[in-house]
Motif scaffolding. Structure first.
Motif, PDB file in Angstrom:
ATOM      1  N   UNK A 136       0.861  -1.402  -0.094  1.00 60.38           N
ATOM      2  CA  UNK A 136      -0.058  -0.124  -0.195  1.00 60.38           C
ATOM      3  C   UNK A 136       0.982   1.128   0.066  1.00 60.38           C
ATOM      4  N   UNK A 137       0.278   2.431  -0.230  1.00 55.14           N
ATOM      5  CA  UNK A 137       0.902   3.574  -0.100  1.00 55.14           C
ATOM      6  C   UNK A 137       1.691   3.940   1.154  1.00 55.14           C
ATOM      7  N   UNK A 138       1.408   3.202   2.327  1.00 53.12           N
ATOM      8  CA  UNK A 138       1.915   3.643   3.460  1.00 53.12           C
ATOM      9  C   UNK A 138       3.286   2.908   3.570  1.00 53.12           C
ATOM     10  N   UNK A 139       3.427   1.704   2.796  1.00 59.34           N
ATOM     11  CA  UNK A 139       4.877   1.199   2.733  1.00 59.34           C
ATOM     12  C   UNK A 139       5.653   1.890   2.244  1.00 59.34           C
ATOM     13  N   UNK A 140       5.628   2.918   1.622  1.00 61.27           N
ATOM     14  CA  UNK A 140       6.739   3.815   0.796  1.00 61.27           C
ATOM     15  C   UNK A 140       7.272   4.623   2.134  1.00 61.27           C
ATOM     16  N   UNK A 141       6.475   4.774   3.286  1.00 57.19           N
ATOM     17  CA  UNK A 141       7.202   5.505   4.372  1.00 57.19           C
ATOM     18  C   UNK A 141       8.288   4.775   5.005  1.00 57.19           C
ATOM     19  N   UNK A 142       8.519   3.573   4.670  1.00 56.66           N
ATOM     20  CA  UNK A 142       9.831   2.833   5.357  1.00 56.66           C
ATOM     21  C   UNK A 142      10.941   3.559   4.769  1.00 56.66           C
ATOM     22  N   UNK A 143      10.843   4.090   3.644  1.00 53.93           N
ATOM     23  CA  UNK A 143      12.035   4.897   3.134  1.00 53.93           C
ATOM     24  C   UNK A 143      12.367   6.291   3.984  1.00 53.93           C
ATOM     25  N   UNK A 144      11.401   6.905   4.435  1.00 57.45           N
ATOM     26  CA  UNK A 144      11.614   7.865   5.296  1.00 57.45           C
ATOM     27  C   UNK A 144      12.345   7.681   6.787  1.00 57.45           C
ATOM     28  N   UNK A 145      11.829   6.442   7.169  1.00 58.26           N
ATOM     29  CA  UNK A 145      12.362   5.920   8.420  1.00 58.26           C
ATOM     30  C   UNK A 145      13.919   5.281   8.060  1.00 58.26           C
ATOM     31  N   UNK A 146      14.185   4.767   6.791  1.00 61.24           N
ATOM     32  CA  UNK A 146      15.457   4.375   6.430  1.00 61.24           C
ATOM     33  C   UNK A 146      16.424   5.671   6.577  1.00 61.24           C
TER      34      UNK A 146
END
Length: 270
Positions: free
Chosen positions: A145-155
């Motif tokens: 989902x679109x929320x998964x892309x947020x993982x790159x912010x946390x990276x």
């Protein structure tokens, strides 16, 4: 203002060597497993085996119940993979200058690149395991989902925090050789103080506020919010986001300044 200019000067110096950093990162990644039968595959085998063992112990042995209506293995995976990256980077980057002492006396070489090389080398493995997370969630029926892309912010959060910490610990290790042991001990303590195998929801508000002082808490919970809870970081805990970036900026600035101040004396203690 002078400290700020020195900080920008230090960052500019590092960024100007980005092509060299990329090439040395590739060399460092290959060197770790040079001569072994499986070579670079060991970089992925070790964490995979560990995750498989943890899954078997908790899912099969202890028959752990779902966490927040999610299979425990997925909940655990979203927390332990960012921890692997953080702990591996900090442990290796702390000794990066000591392990490359022969480069310190080369005036044309920017020593500040060494901790970054260790971080980027581990990043290659971490990206692979982010793909593993996507695959595992898909296998269990949870589509991207679109929320998964947020993982790159946390990276990005993780890398920024690691850069500041590694500049600080790698420079101090040369003058205080016990620094490496202290880092190892702190990582062991932080592992159990971070909600990787346990949920923070059962804690009292006072205890939870203490746990949140650990910046890795923000990262681990952020990965889970990206894959499980489906929450944006500016909606769920904006005050924690402000705290994390204030602390991380302070660590980054302090790490760069300590490294820059001690760098002229590195050759004297090696």
């Amino acid at each position: 203002m002078q400290f700020f200019r020195q900080f920008l000067s230090f960052l500019t110096e590092i960024l100007s060597k980005r092509q060299i950093i990329i090439e040395l990162t590739k060399a460092d990644f290959k060197k770790k497993y040079l001569g072994s039968l499986l070579g670079m595959f060991w970089a992925f085998v070790h964490p995979t085996v560990y995750i498989a063992i943890v899954w078997f112990v908790f899912q099969v042995g202890f028959k752990t119940q779902p966490m927040d209506n999610f299979p425990f293995v997925l909940w655990m995976l979203a927390g332990i993979i960012p921890w692997f990256f953080f702990s591996e980077c900090l442990a290796s980057a702390s000794n990066s200058i000591l392990d490359n002492a022969f480069l310190v006396k080369k005036m044309v070489f920017s020593i500040g690149m060494l901790p970054l090389i260790k971080i980027l080398s581990s990043l290659l493995i971490h990206i692979f395991f982010i793909i593993v997370i996507f695959a595992m969630f898909a296998i269990y029926g949870y589509l991207p989902s679109l929320y998964n892309l947020q993982v790159f912010y946390y990276l990005f959060c993780t890398i920024t925090l690691l850069i500041g910490l590694s500049w600080l610990t790698s420079s101090l290790t040369l003058f205080l050789r016990d620094t490496g042991q202290v880092v190892t001990m702190v990582l062991q303590f932080a592992f159990w103080m971070t909600p990787i195998f346990w949920s923070p929801k059962g804690l009292s508000p006072g205890t939870l506020n203490i746990i949140k002082l650990n910046p890795v808490y923000y990262i681990v919970e952020g990965y889970r919010e990206s894959f499980i809870y489906k929450q944006w970081f500016w909606e769920s805990h904006y005050m924690l986001t402000i705290y994390f970036w204030c602390l991380t900026t302070l660590i980054l600035f302090a790490g760069a300044m300590v490294f820059k101040r001690l760098r002229p004396h590195f050759a004297d203690v090696l």
